[in-house]
Enzyme design. Sequence first.
Site, PDB file in Angstrom:
ATOM      1  N   TYR A 132      -3.173  -0.974  10.062  1.00 46.29           N
ATOM      2  CA  TYR A 132      -3.068  -1.218   8.615  1.00 46.29           C
ATOM      3  C   TYR A 132      -1.686  -0.785   8.123  1.00 46.29           C
ATOM      4  O   TYR A 132      -1.008  -1.499   7.380  1.00 46.29           O
ATOM      5  CB  TYR A 132      -4.164  -0.432   7.912  1.00 46.29           C
ATOM      6  CG  TYR A 132      -4.286  -0.631   6.429  1.00 46.29           C
ATOM      7  CD1 TYR A 132      -3.492   0.083   5.538  1.00 46.29           C
ATOM      8  CD2 TYR A 132      -5.213  -1.509   5.903  1.00 46.29           C
ATOM      9  CE1 TYR A 132      -3.617  -0.078   4.177  1.00 46.29           C
ATOM     10  CE2 TYR A 132      -5.355  -1.672   4.534  1.00 46.29           C
ATOM     11  CZ  TYR A 132      -4.556  -0.948   3.680  1.00 46.29           C
ATOM     12  OH  TYR A 132      -4.674  -1.104   2.313  1.00 46.29           O
ATOM     13  N   SER A 184       0.861  -1.191   0.000  1.00 48.75           N
ATOM     14  CA  SER A 184       0.000   0.000   0.000  1.00 48.75           C
ATOM     15  C   SER A 184       0.892   1.234   0.000  1.00 48.75           C
ATOM     16  O   SER A 184       2.085   1.138   0.273  1.00 48.75           O
ATOM     17  CB  SER A 184      -0.846  -0.031   1.277  1.00 48.75           C
ATOM     18  OG  SER A 184      -1.309   1.249   1.635  1.00 48.75           O
TER      19      SER A 184
HETATM   20  P1  NAP Z   1     -11.999  -5.229  -0.366  1.00 43.84           P
HETATM   21  O1  NAP Z   1     -12.794  -4.716  -1.513  1.00 43.84           O
HETATM   22  O2  NAP Z   1     -12.420  -4.930   1.027  1.00 43.84           O
HETATM   23  O3  NAP Z   1     -11.814  -6.822  -0.546  1.00 43.84           O
HETATM   24  C1  NAP Z   1     -11.038  -7.508   0.389  1.00 43.84           C
HETATM   25  C2  NAP Z   1     -11.190  -8.974   0.107  1.00 43.84           C
HETATM   26  O4  NAP Z   1     -10.434  -9.704   1.080  1.00 43.84           O
HETATM   27  C3  NAP Z   1     -12.646  -9.442   0.229  1.00 43.84           C
HETATM   28  O5  NAP Z   1     -12.966 -10.321  -0.799  1.00 43.84           O
HETATM   29  C4  NAP Z   1     -12.658 -10.140   1.582  1.00 43.84           C
HETATM   30  O6  NAP Z   1     -13.583 -11.182   1.708  1.00 43.84           O
HETATM   31  C5  NAP Z   1     -11.270 -10.742   1.606  1.00 43.84           C
HETATM   32  N1  NAP Z   1     -10.870 -11.113   2.964  1.00 43.84           N
HETATM   33  C6  NAP Z   1     -10.884 -10.339   4.069  1.00 43.84           C
HETATM   34  N2  NAP Z   1     -10.477 -11.050   5.138  1.00 43.84           N
HETATM   35  C7  NAP Z   1     -10.218 -12.317   4.686  1.00 43.84           C
HETATM   36  C8  NAP Z   1      -9.765 -13.517   5.301  1.00 43.84           C
HETATM   37  N3  NAP Z   1      -9.509 -13.570   6.618  1.00 43.84           N
HETATM   38  N4  NAP Z   1      -9.624 -14.618   4.527  1.00 43.84           N
HETATM   39  C9  NAP Z   1      -9.893 -14.579   3.204  1.00 43.84           C
HETATM   40  N5  NAP Z   1     -10.318 -13.464   2.550  1.00 43.84           N
HETATM   41  C10 NAP Z   1     -10.470 -12.352   3.298  1.00 43.84           C
HETATM   42  O7  NAP Z   1     -10.509  -4.689  -0.479  1.00 43.84           O
HETATM   43  P2  NAP Z   1      -9.656  -4.255  -1.761  1.00 43.84           P
HETATM   44  O8  NAP Z   1      -9.729  -2.786  -1.900  1.00 43.84           O
HETATM   45  O9  NAP Z   1      -9.979  -5.131  -2.907  1.00 43.84           O
HETATM   46  O10 NAP Z   1      -8.180  -4.599  -1.205  1.00 43.84           O
HETATM   47  C11 NAP Z   1      -7.565  -5.820  -1.510  1.00 43.84           C
HETATM   48  C12 NAP Z   1      -6.142  -5.725  -0.996  1.00 43.84           C
HETATM   49  O11 NAP Z   1      -5.495  -4.587  -1.583  1.00 43.84           O
HETATM   50  C13 NAP Z   1      -6.051  -5.527   0.520  1.00 43.84           C
HETATM   51  O12 NAP Z   1      -4.912  -6.197   1.017  1.00 43.84           O
HETATM   52  C14 NAP Z   1      -5.842  -4.016   0.662  1.00 43.84           C
HETATM   53  O13 NAP Z   1      -5.166  -3.686   1.853  1.00 43.84           O
HETATM   54  C15 NAP Z   1      -4.990  -3.749  -0.543  1.00 43.84           C
HETATM   55  N6  NAP Z   1      -4.997  -2.364  -0.986  1.00 43.84           N
HETATM   56  C16 NAP Z   1      -6.158  -1.767  -1.378  1.00 43.84           C
HETATM   57  C17 NAP Z   1      -6.109  -0.435  -1.817  1.00 43.84           C
HETATM   58  C18 NAP Z   1      -7.332   0.293  -2.263  1.00 43.84           C
HETATM   59  O14 NAP Z   1      -7.244   1.530  -2.445  1.00 43.84           O
HETATM   60  N7  NAP Z   1      -8.469  -0.351  -2.443  1.00 43.84           N
HETATM   61  C19 NAP Z   1      -4.902   0.235  -1.865  1.00 43.84           C
HETATM   62  C20 NAP Z   1      -3.750  -0.413  -1.413  1.00 43.84           C
HETATM   63  C21 NAP Z   1      -3.813  -1.721  -0.999  1.00 43.84           C
HETATM   64  P3  NAP Z   1     -15.164 -10.905   1.823  1.00 43.84           P
HETATM   65  O15 NAP Z   1     -15.614 -10.580   0.434  1.00 43.84           O
HETATM   66  O16 NAP Z   1     -15.737 -12.188   2.351  1.00 43.84           O
HETATM   67  O17 NAP Z   1     -15.348  -9.749   2.760  1.00 43.84           O
HETATM   68  C1  GCO Z   2      -7.202   4.587   4.003  1.00 42.60           C
HETATM   69  C2  GCO Z   2      -7.282   3.690   2.787  1.00 42.60           C
HETATM   70  C3  GCO Z   2      -5.865   3.362   2.310  1.00 42.60           C
HETATM   71  C4  GCO Z   2      -5.945   2.704   0.949  1.00 42.60           C
HETATM   72  C5  GCO Z   2      -4.618   2.220   0.484  1.00 42.60           C
HETATM   73  C6  GCO Z   2      -3.718   3.330   0.034  1.00 42.60           C
HETATM   74  O1  GCO Z   2      -8.045   4.447   4.908  1.00 42.60           O
HETATM   75  O2  GCO Z   2      -6.318   5.459   3.990  1.00 42.60           O
HETATM   76  O3  GCO Z   2      -8.013   2.520   3.065  1.00 42.60           O
HETATM   77  O4  GCO Z   2      -5.259   2.537   3.255  1.00 42.60           O
HETATM   78  O5  GCO Z   2      -6.811   1.618   0.963  1.00 42.60           O
HETATM   79  O6  GCO Z   2      -4.001   1.366   1.376  1.00 42.60           O
HETATM   80  O7  GCO Z   2      -2.567   2.763  -0.566  1.00 42.60           O
END
Ligand code: NAP
Ligand code: GCO
Length: 256
Positions: free
Chosen positions: A160, A147
């Site tokens: 986080y 992230s």
């Molecule tokens: P999201 O839409 O909240 O989806 C998260 C997924 O992880 C969901 O399918 C959830 O399952 C699953 N999950 C949560 N806990 C779990 C567990 N214990 N075992 C198996 N699956 C589990 O999040 P996202 O935005 O796609 O993020 C995905 C990854 O990218 C995360 O690691 C997040 O930190 C990272 N990330 C996201 C962003 C962003 O801006 N979105 C930026 C940087 C990094 P359910 O569907 O059952 O809830």
């Molecule tokens: C927040 C967001 C961020 C993004 C991402 C940025 O609350 O600031 O959830 O953590 O998801 O990780 O890279």
Amino acid sequence: MSAALFDLTGKTALVTGSARGLGFAYAEGLAASGACVILNDIREELLQGSVAKLRDKGYQAHGVAFDVTNEEAVESAFASLEQQDLLVDILINNAGIQYRKPMVELELEQWQRVIDTNLTSAFIVSRAAAKRMIARGKGGKIINIGSLTSQAARPTVAPYTAAKGGIKMLTCAMAAEWAEFNIQTNAIGPGYILTDMNTALIENEAFDSWVKASNPSQRWGKPEELIGTAVFLSSAASDYINGQIIYVDGGWLAVL
Ligand code: NAP
Ligand code: GCO
């Protein structure tokens, strides 16, 4: 020559937390590049629906429900996949949660749940995958999901941030131990992307303005904009890259 470098035909990829969000984008992108993809989620019904979406597009897709924080469930899942001759060549540790609260108000259980899901799970699942990759002697690819908070912090997301900072260094530790077995371990650091995790932020006018003002691209990222980096790090094109994190953030971390 260059197209073959990115071809994942014959490879099997497990993406954790991939029933929706970025995980589903990674899974669809790898499937479109020829991989047999294994989706994972906690919720079986959601998982099967997502598997069906990929199969409807003609992709090779399977689903395995397990909680990435539960090491018995992880080992059982890998054993079940092996019985189906689904041998993981590519692992994307994507599953993650967010919990926003000032540290002085945070309960230890809330802290621990984020650390377990966003950091410890990568150790648990990667250990299961790497043991098998090493035993097979054919190498592999492990991609951890970091992230912007792997590199910089903002208030109210301390667990986080600690977890994602840990992911950056765990990626280096995995490279240090597993590169000799032709396993390349790298990370992707997405910026602010339009997914369910950020719904509250996207709908908050002040936060939305901050995201748009804080990066030179002046916009949120889209899940599909992460696919190219995932395919690259899953393919032969990255065979001599190890321990790196690639930020897909519109340039956020590159500018003052
Ligand atoms: P999201 O839409 O909240 O989806 C998260 C997924 O992880 C969901 O399918 C959830 O399952 C699953 N999950 C949560 N806990 C779990 C567990 N214990 N075992 C198996 N699956 C589990 O999040 P996202 O935005 O796609 O993020 C995905 C990854 O990218 C995360 O690691 C997040 O930190 C990272 N990330 C996201 C962003 C962003 O801006 N979105 C930026 C940087 C990094 P359910 O569907 O059952 O809830
Ligand atoms: C927040 C967001 C961020 C993004 C991402 C940025 O609350 O600031 O959830 O953590 O998801 O990780 O890279």
